[in-house]
Design a protein around this motif. Structure first.
Motif, PDB file in Angstrom:
ATOM      1  N   ALA A 197       0.731  -1.312   0.119  1.00 50.79           N
ATOM      2  CA  ALA A 197      -0.018   0.026   0.022  1.00 50.79           C
ATOM      3  C   ALA A 197       0.730   1.375  -0.051  1.00 50.79           C
ATOM      4  CB  ALA A 197      -0.993  -0.033   1.082  1.00 50.79           C
ATOM      5  N   PHE A 198       1.857   1.212   0.833  1.00 55.35           N
ATOM      6  CA  PHE A 198       2.845   2.277   1.003  1.00 55.35           C
ATOM      7  C   PHE A 198       3.573   2.665  -0.406  1.00 55.35           C
ATOM      8  CE2 PHE A 198       2.316   2.399   5.542  1.00 55.35           C
ATOM      9  CZ  PHE A 198       1.967   3.940   5.532  1.00 55.35           C
ATOM     10  N   LEU A 199       3.907   1.365  -1.065  1.00 54.44           N
ATOM     11  CA  LEU A 199       4.822   1.638  -2.306  1.00 54.44           C
ATOM     12  C   LEU A 199       3.712   2.322  -3.265  1.00 54.44           C
ATOM     13  CD1 LEU A 199       7.280   0.586  -3.731  1.00 54.44           C
ATOM     14  CD2 LEU A 199       5.887  -1.144  -4.427  1.00 54.44           C
ATOM     15  N   ARG A 200       2.646   1.798  -3.256  1.00 52.17           N
ATOM     16  CA  ARG A 200       1.497   2.328  -4.169  1.00 52.17           C
ATOM     17  C   ARG A 200       1.335   3.985  -4.032  1.00 52.17           C
ATOM     18  NH1 ARG A 200      -2.017  -0.703  -7.592  1.00 52.17           N
ATOM     19  NH2 ARG A 200      -3.737   0.795  -6.953  1.00 52.17           N
ATOM     20  N   LEU A 201       1.304   4.441  -2.868  1.00 54.83           N
ATOM     21  CA  LEU A 201       1.082   5.629  -2.347  1.00 54.83           C
ATOM     22  C   LEU A 201       2.153   6.405  -2.717  1.00 54.83           C
ATOM     23  CD1 LEU A 201      -0.669   7.638  -0.678  1.00 54.83           C
ATOM     24  CD2 LEU A 201       0.877   7.156   1.261  1.00 54.83           C
ATOM     25  N   LYS A 202       3.398   5.951  -2.379  1.00 50.63           N
ATOM     26  CA  LYS A 202       4.711   6.543  -2.799  1.00 50.63           C
ATOM     27  C   LYS A 202       4.925   6.830  -4.400  1.00 50.63           C
ATOM     28  CE  LYS A 202       7.387   4.268  -0.133  1.00 50.63           C
ATOM     29  NZ  LYS A 202       8.243   3.630   0.795  1.00 50.63           N
ATOM     30  N   ALA A 203       4.265   5.828  -5.095  1.00 50.32           N
ATOM     31  CA  ALA A 203       4.599   5.819  -6.377  1.00 50.32           C
ATOM     32  C   ALA A 203       3.705   6.807  -7.000  1.00 50.32           C
ATOM     33  CB  ALA A 203       4.308   4.369  -7.097  1.00 50.32           C
ATOM     34  N   ARG A 204       2.481   7.045  -6.530  1.00 46.54           N
ATOM     35  CA  ARG A 204       1.364   7.976  -7.073  1.00 46.54           C
ATOM     36  C   ARG A 204       1.783   9.206  -6.627  1.00 46.54           C
ATOM     37  NH1 ARG A 204      -4.210   7.923  -8.751  1.00 46.54           N
ATOM     38  NH2 ARG A 204      -4.168   5.745  -8.216  1.00 46.54           N
ATOM     39  N   GLU A 252       3.621   1.915 -14.381  1.00 47.93           N
ATOM     40  CA  GLU A 252       4.922   2.385 -14.617  1.00 47.93           C
ATOM     41  C   GLU A 252       5.503   3.295 -13.700  1.00 47.93           C
ATOM     42  OE1 GLU A 252       4.437   4.314 -18.495  1.00 47.93           O
ATOM     43  OE2 GLU A 252       4.085   2.559 -19.497  1.00 47.93           O
ATOM     44  N   TRP A 253       4.518   3.692 -12.679  1.00 46.03           N
ATOM     45  CA  TRP A 253       4.847   4.752 -11.540  1.00 46.03           C
ATOM     46  C   TRP A 253       5.864   3.968 -10.657  1.00 46.03           C
ATOM     47  CZ3 TRP A 253      -0.626   6.362 -10.395  1.00 46.03           C
ATOM     48  CH2 TRP A 253      -0.814   7.477 -11.515  1.00 46.03           C
ATOM     49  N   LEU A 254       5.689   2.483 -10.570  1.00 45.76           N
ATOM     50  CA  LEU A 254       6.345   1.531  -9.717  1.00 45.76           C
ATOM     51  C   LEU A 254       7.642   1.366 -10.137  1.00 45.76           C
ATOM     52  CD1 LEU A 254       3.716  -0.926  -8.919  1.00 45.76           C
ATOM     53  CD2 LEU A 254       4.527   0.696  -7.315  1.00 45.76           C
ATOM     54  N   GLU A 255       7.966   1.814 -11.375  1.00 44.66           N
ATOM     55  CA  GLU A 255       9.480   1.488 -11.753  1.00 44.66           C
ATOM     56  C   GLU A 255      10.279   2.904 -11.335  1.00 44.66           C
ATOM     57  OE1 GLU A 255       8.849   1.146 -16.152  1.00 44.66           O
ATOM     58  OE2 GLU A 255       7.721  -0.430 -15.849  1.00 44.66           O
ATOM     59  N   GLY A 256       9.751   3.704 -10.454  1.00 42.28           N
ATOM     60  CA  GLY A 256      10.906   4.684 -10.058  1.00 42.28           C
ATOM     61  C   GLY A 256      11.901   4.232  -9.125  1.00 42.28           C
ATOM     62  N   PRO A 257      12.306   4.871  -8.253  1.00 45.60           N
ATOM     63  CA  PRO A 257      13.215   4.353  -7.262  1.00 45.60           C
ATOM     64  C   PRO A 257      13.017   3.019  -6.574  1.00 45.60           C
ATOM     65  CG  PRO A 257      12.799   6.481  -7.049  1.00 45.60           C
ATOM     66  CD  PRO A 257      11.814   6.030  -7.846  1.00 45.60           C
ATOM     67  N   ASP A 258      14.108   2.318  -6.602  1.00 52.32           N
ATOM     68  CA  ASP A 258      13.997   0.975  -5.807  1.00 52.32           C
ATOM     69  C   ASP A 258      13.852   1.366  -4.546  1.00 52.32           C
ATOM     70  OD1 ASP A 258      14.403  -1.543  -4.871  1.00 52.32           O
ATOM     71  OD2 ASP A 258      16.267  -2.095  -5.698  1.00 52.32           O
ATOM     72  N   PRO A 259      12.598   0.555  -3.825  1.00 55.35           N
ATOM     73  CA  PRO A 259      12.350   0.793  -2.569  1.00 55.35           C
ATOM     74  C   PRO A 259      13.487   0.317  -1.605  1.00 55.35           C
ATOM     75  CG  PRO A 259      10.719  -0.342  -3.325  1.00 55.35           C
ATOM     76  CD  PRO A 259      11.605  -0.111  -4.723  1.00 55.35           C
ATOM     77  N   THR A 260      14.225  -0.613  -2.114  1.00 52.71           N
ATOM     78  CA  THR A 260      15.313  -1.220  -1.255  1.00 52.71           C
ATOM     79  C   THR A 260      16.650  -0.281  -0.789  1.00 52.71           C
ATOM     80  OG1 THR A 260      16.385  -2.548  -2.929  1.00 52.71           O
ATOM     81  CG2 THR A 260      14.690  -3.414  -1.597  1.00 52.71           C
ATOM     82  N   GLU A 261      16.599   0.646  -2.041  1.00 51.45           N
ATOM     83  CA  GLU A 261      17.633   1.735  -1.785  1.00 51.45           C
ATOM     84  C   GLU A 261      17.269   2.804  -0.726  1.00 51.45           C
ATOM     85  OE1 GLU A 261      18.310   2.949  -5.892  1.00 51.45           O
ATOM     86  OE2 GLU A 261      18.863   1.044  -6.664  1.00 51.45           O
ATOM     87  N   LEU A 262      15.842   2.830  -0.433  1.00 54.66           N
ATOM     88  CA  LEU A 262      15.605   4.091   0.384  1.00 54.66           C
ATOM     89  C   LEU A 262      16.090   3.895   1.723  1.00 54.66           C
ATOM     90  CD1 LEU A 262      12.082   4.850  -1.223  1.00 54.66           C
ATOM     91  CD2 LEU A 262      14.322   6.061  -1.596  1.00 54.66           C
ATOM     92  N   PRO A 263      16.555   4.753   2.560  1.00 54.46           N
ATOM     93  CA  PRO A 263      16.803   4.391   3.846  1.00 54.46           C
ATOM     94  C   PRO A 263      16.010   3.901   4.755  1.00 54.46           C
ATOM     95  CG  PRO A 263      16.967   6.843   3.589  1.00 54.46           C
ATOM     96  CD  PRO A 263      16.531   6.117   2.143  1.00 54.46           C
ATOM     97  N   LYS A 264      16.428   2.954   5.431  1.00 49.05           N
ATOM     98  CA  LYS A 264      15.569   2.301   6.746  1.00 49.05           C
ATOM     99  C   LYS A 264      16.337   2.048   7.747  1.00 49.05           C
ATOM    100  CE  LYS A 264      12.277  -0.818   4.496  1.00 49.05           C
ATOM    101  NZ  LYS A 264      12.362  -2.173   4.101  1.00 49.05           N
ATOM    102  N   PRO A 265      15.934   1.886   8.977  1.00 51.54           N
ATOM    103  CA  PRO A 265      16.874   1.538  10.056  1.00 51.54           C
ATOM    104  C   PRO A 265      17.061   0.067  10.071  1.00 51.54           C
ATOM    105  CG  PRO A 265      14.556   1.690  10.901  1.00 51.54           C
ATOM    106  CD  PRO A 265      14.416   2.176   9.229  1.00 51.54           C
TER     107      PRO A 265
END
Length: 141
Positions: free
Chosen positions: A52-59, A98-111
């Protein structure tokens, strides 16, 4: 389960166990079948949330760049994106894959380091145990 419970957030192993944050049991060979089932169900629910957050951030890709806004503005920005996202979903505005083809979520900082044990709330184990019992009473799945 016979006890009223307040809402909880789902976290992963990096979060401290609090009575309002559910996190999985630490993976080791001593986990019971019930604890393994709890971890499995928590992981499944967590994946729905991540999607759900992936879709939110893609949109609303501004959420990928929130490092340039003030911390005071951030909750309002996220809430506004959630409201707009729900309006789009309610009006069947198509989600462009196609919005999901943006930045790879694994590259975003996480604790990546678990929270110190001192941050954990002893009462939270009772909440996790109740949820564990509930999951067990629901059967497999």
């Amino acid at each position: 389960m016979g006890r009223a419970q307040k809402y909880v957030l789902l976290g992963d192993a990096t979060y401290p166990l609090q009575d309002w944050i559910l996190k999985p049991y630490q993976e080791d060979e001593n986990l019971t079948r019930r604890q393994l089932q709890f971890n499995y169900r928590l992981k499944r629910a967590h994946s729905v949330i991540e999607n759900a957050f992936l879709r939110l951030k893609a949109r609303w890709q501004i959420l990928l760049q929130c490092d340039d806004c003030s911390l005071e503005l951030l909750p309002t920005l996220v809430l506004a994106c959630c409201v707009l996202h729900n309006v789009c979903e309610a009006h069947d505005d198509p989600f462009n894959q196609e919005w999901l083809e943006g930045p790879d979520p694994t590259e975003l900082p996480k604790p990546c380091q678990p929270a110190p044990a001192a941050m954990e709330d002893g009462r939270a184990e009772q909440v996790r145990e109740l949820m564990c019992q509930y999951f067990e009473s629901c059967g497999e799945g």
